[in-house]
Structure formats: C-alpha cells, structure tokens
Scaffold this motif. Structure first.
Motif, mmCIF file in Angstrom:
data_model
loop_
_atom_site.group_PDB
_atom_site.id
_atom_site.type_symbol
_atom_site.label_atom_id
_atom_site.label_comp_id
_atom_site.label_asym_id
_atom_site.label_seq_id
_atom_site.Cartn_x
_atom_site.Cartn_y
_atom_site.Cartn_z
ATOM 1 N N ARG A 60 31.014 53.364 -49.017
ATOM 2 C CA ARG A 60 29.875 52.493 -49.687
ATOM 3 C C ARG A 60 29.069 52.051 -48.803
ATOM 4 N N ALA A 61 27.769 51.683 -49.077
ATOM 5 C CA ALA A 61 27.136 51.030 -48.131
ATOM 6 C C ALA A 61 27.056 49.501 -47.949
ATOM 7 N N HIS A 62 26.904 49.148 -46.741
ATOM 8 C CA HIS A 62 27.099 47.832 -46.381
ATOM 9 C C HIS A 62 25.517 46.974 -46.480
ATOM 10 N N PHE A 63 25.823 45.759 -46.700
ATOM 11 C CA PHE A 63 24.405 44.934 -46.573
ATOM 12 C C PHE A 63 24.626 43.778 -45.896
ATOM 13 N N ILE A 64 24.574 43.498 -44.455
ATOM 14 C CA ILE A 64 24.684 42.443 -43.504
ATOM 15 C C ILE A 64 23.627 41.978 -42.934
ATOM 16 N N ASP A 65 23.848 40.699 -42.406
ATOM 17 C CA ASP A 65 22.886 40.529 -41.521
ATOM 18 C C ASP A 65 23.225 40.201 -40.363
ATOM 19 N N TYR A 66 22.508 39.594 -39.094
ATOM 20 C CA TYR A 66 22.917 39.734 -37.718
ATOM 21 C C TYR A 66 24.098 39.062 -37.369
ATOM 22 N N LYS A 67 24.656 38.333 -38.147
ATOM 23 C CA LYS A 67 26.087 37.728 -37.780
ATOM 24 C C LYS A 67 27.034 38.545 -38.271
ATOM 25 N N GLY A 68 26.776 39.687 -39.194
ATOM 26 C CA GLY A 68 27.783 40.706 -39.613
ATOM 27 C C GLY A 68 28.433 40.080 -40.882
ATOM 28 N N GLU A 69 27.539 39.023 -41.499
ATOM 29 C CA GLU A 69 27.992 38.784 -42.866
ATOM 30 C C GLU A 69 27.422 39.270 -43.997
ATOM 31 N N GLN A 70 28.081 39.462 -45.024
ATOM 32 C CA GLN A 70 27.843 40.456 -46.151
ATOM 33 C C GLN A 70 26.632 39.470 -46.989
ATOM 34 N N ILE A 71 25.665 40.300 -47.432
ATOM 35 C CA ILE A 71 24.667 39.821 -48.402
ATOM 36 C C ILE A 71 24.962 40.544 -49.665
ATOM 37 N N ALA A 115 22.958 57.214 -51.309
ATOM 38 C CA ALA A 115 23.177 57.995 -50.368
ATOM 39 C C ALA A 115 24.602 57.994 -49.566
ATOM 40 N N ALA A 116 24.887 56.770 -49.288
ATOM 41 C CA ALA A 116 26.290 56.639 -48.851
ATOM 42 C C ALA A 116 27.559 57.214 -49.513
ATOM 43 N N ILE A 117 27.340 56.875 -50.972
ATOM 44 C CA ILE A 117 28.282 57.559 -51.681
ATOM 45 C C ILE A 117 28.530 59.320 -51.609
ATOM 46 N N GLU A 118 27.284 59.618 -51.676
ATOM 47 C CA GLU A 118 27.098 61.278 -51.373
ATOM 48 C C GLU A 118 27.636 61.692 -49.960
ATOM 49 N N ILE A 119 26.869 61.048 -48.977
ATOM 50 C CA ILE A 119 27.414 61.443 -47.429
ATOM 51 C C ILE A 119 28.704 61.225 -47.270
ATOM 52 N N ALA A 120 29.716 60.331 -47.609
ATOM 53 C CA ALA A 120 31.027 60.072 -47.503
ATOM 54 C C ALA A 120 31.953 61.351 -47.947
ATOM 55 N N ARG A 121 31.466 62.051 -48.911
ATOM 56 C CA ARG A 121 32.045 63.231 -49.347
ATOM 57 C C ARG A 121 32.315 64.442 -48.146
ATOM 58 N N ILE A 166 10.652 54.656 -50.284
ATOM 59 C CA ILE A 166 10.522 56.341 -50.337
ATOM 60 C C ILE A 166 10.443 57.013 -48.998
ATOM 61 N N GLY A 167 9.534 56.423 -48.036
ATOM 62 C CA GLY A 167 9.631 57.148 -46.772
ATOM 63 C C GLY A 167 10.959 57.041 -46.017
ATOM 64 N N PRO A 168 11.578 56.093 -46.033
ATOM 65 C CA PRO A 168 12.857 56.089 -45.340
ATOM 66 C C PRO A 168 14.018 56.621 -46.003
ATOM 67 N N ALA A 169 13.991 56.736 -47.456
ATOM 68 C CA ALA A 169 14.808 57.801 -48.090
ATOM 69 C C ALA A 169 14.496 59.150 -47.636
ATOM 70 N N LEU A 170 13.095 59.563 -47.466
ATOM 71 C CA LEU A 170 13.074 60.802 -47.157
ATOM 72 C C LEU A 170 13.454 61.423 -45.927
ATOM 73 N N LEU A 171 13.386 60.241 -44.878
ATOM 74 C CA LEU A 171 13.798 60.212 -43.696
ATOM 75 C C LEU A 171 15.238 60.684 -43.573
ATOM 76 N N LEU A 172 15.987 59.656 -44.227
ATOM 77 C CA LEU A 172 17.476 60.350 -44.423
ATOM 78 C C LEU A 172 17.683 61.499 -44.798
ATOM 79 N N ARG A 173 16.888 62.013 -45.840
ATOM 80 C CA ARG A 173 16.877 63.427 -46.538
ATOM 81 C C ARG A 173 17.045 64.443 -45.336
ATOM 82 N N HIS A 174 15.880 64.232 -44.410
ATOM 83 C CA HIS A 174 15.584 65.330 -43.475
ATOM 84 C C HIS A 174 16.595 65.266 -42.270
#
Length: 238
Positions: free
Chosen positions: A225-236, A169-175, A113-121
């Motif tokens: 879209r959002a990406h979910f990746i590790d420190y090697k750049g591999e998709q999770i 959020a990624a979908i909305e921001i991309a617009r 919740i906190g990180p989402a509200l940080l993104l909001r602001h």
C-alpha cells in the motif's frame, strides 16, 4: 547549520537515486543530501533545465526522459519533488467564486496527472528483487479527512487526486515488485519561492525537510500500500 546527512541504509549499497524537480528549492535539497550519502552510487537530476527536459504538461518529454534513463537503470530511489501552488499567476482559491475551469485543470495537470504519467513511464526502470522507494511530494491539505478550514480548492483537490493515484499505483506495483515502497510526502512548510507569498520567511530549512523525509522513508516497510507521511515519519490520514 546543515543537518547531518541521512544514509539510506535500507537500500542496496551504491544505489541509484533520481530526483525529479531537481531545480526547485526542496529538489535541490534532496540532491545535496543524497550526494552526501556515501552509500549512494549515483544521483540523476531531472527538471525543466535537464537534458532532456522534464515538462509535466507534455507527456512526450516524460517518455523521452524514460528512454534516456534506460542505460542507467535500475533505479532504487525516485523522489518526485515537482508541484505548483501558484497556477497561472494566481494563488490558491479561497472562495467558490474564484474557481475557474482552466486553472483547476492546470492544477490537476501539474500536481496529479503529470506526476502519475511520470510514474507510468519510469516504473519499468525500477529495480526488481530489491528494495525500491518511489516518493512524491504531496501536501497535508490533500487529506480529505484533515480538511477543517476549507479553501485552497484547486491545490487541495489536485493533491487529493495525486494521493489516490499513488495509492492505486502502489497496489499494482507491489504485485511485481513486492519490496517497493510508494509514499506521498508532506514536507512541512519549507522556506521556498513556492511558499514565500503565503508564509514569508517562516518555515523550516529545505535541508532539514529533505533530511527528515529521507530518514522517514528509510524506516518505512513495504506492505503493498502507499504511505502518507510527514517529515517526522508520522502517518497522515488520507
């Protein structure tokens, strides 16, 4: 031995970066790596020690941080390195019998919740017409598909909730900002006070994790879209 700093070549020259959770182990590592990048014009640090302070369980402080940063906009790179594994002095729950409503709610507040509200602001301060990256530390255990061992209820659930919030959020921001990359990051097991009770001295150096994640972020293409990746750049898997 410190890794060679990563230069964020995909961002505009003299880009402005912000690190939330900058007082933490991996947050500090991100700050060091970004300050070493000759293409970075400014690194802004937010934490519970900054002025104004950043407190994820107090939305008023998030709004105040956004107001104080308006003069330093636009932001090109935001790394949210906040998060907690130990909640109210207790580690991750391993059994159903250990679940408590207050701790579950606190985990959701700090990790989702906190990180989402940080993104909001802060998202109104992101650059327009240029490449922008919003990256948030998540965790592989937040992957619903990858959950094979169970346990760690609150941490898993809060990170899974975070991932959904980031994807939405990624979908909305991309617009409005189609060049924006939103990414959930798995840093690996980093040696830090957060992980020490569970892995001891095992794990990778924070600078190596930060360097790997920045290099991975520099390669990602914006696709709405959002990406979910590790420190090697591999998709999770989500």
């Amino acid at each position: 031995m410190n890794p060679t700093p990563t230069s964020m070549n995909s961002l505009p020259d003299r880009y402005t970066a912000l690190v939330a959770g900058a007082s933490g182990t991996i947050g500090q590592a991100f700050v060091r790596q970004l300050r070493a990048d000759p293409r970075c014009g400014r690194v802004i640090e937010l934490s519970r020690r900054s002025n104004p302070p950043l407190q994820l369980d107090d939305e008023a402080t998030l709004a105040e941080c956004a107001r104080s940063l308006a003069a330093q906009a636009p932001l090109h790179l935001v790394i949210d390195a906040t998060g907690a594994l130990t909640i109210d002095g207790h580690g991750p729950e391993k059994r159903l019998e250990e679940l408590q409503a207050a701790r579950l709610q606190h985990a959701m507040t700090i990790n989702a919740i906190g990180p989402a509200l940080l993104l909001r602001h802060l998202h109104p301060l992101l650059a327009t017409g240029e490449r922008v990256i919003w990256a948030k530390l998540s965790a592989r255990v937040g992957s619903i598909e990858d959950n094979r061992k169970g346990g760690w209820y609150g941490y898993r659930a809060s990170k899974a909730a975070l991932n959904m919030l980031l994807q939405t959020a990624a979908i909305e921001i991309a617009r409005r900002r189609p060049l924006t990359v939103v990414a959930a990051l798995q840093p690996g097991t980093v040696r830090s006070p957060l992980s020490a009770p569970f892995v001891g001295d095992a794990g990778m150096e924070p600078n190596a994790a930060a360097c790997g994640l920045l290099a991975a972020l520099d390669r990602i293409e914006a696709n709405g879209r959002a990406h979910f990746i590790d420190y090697k750049g591999e998709q999770i898997p989500w």
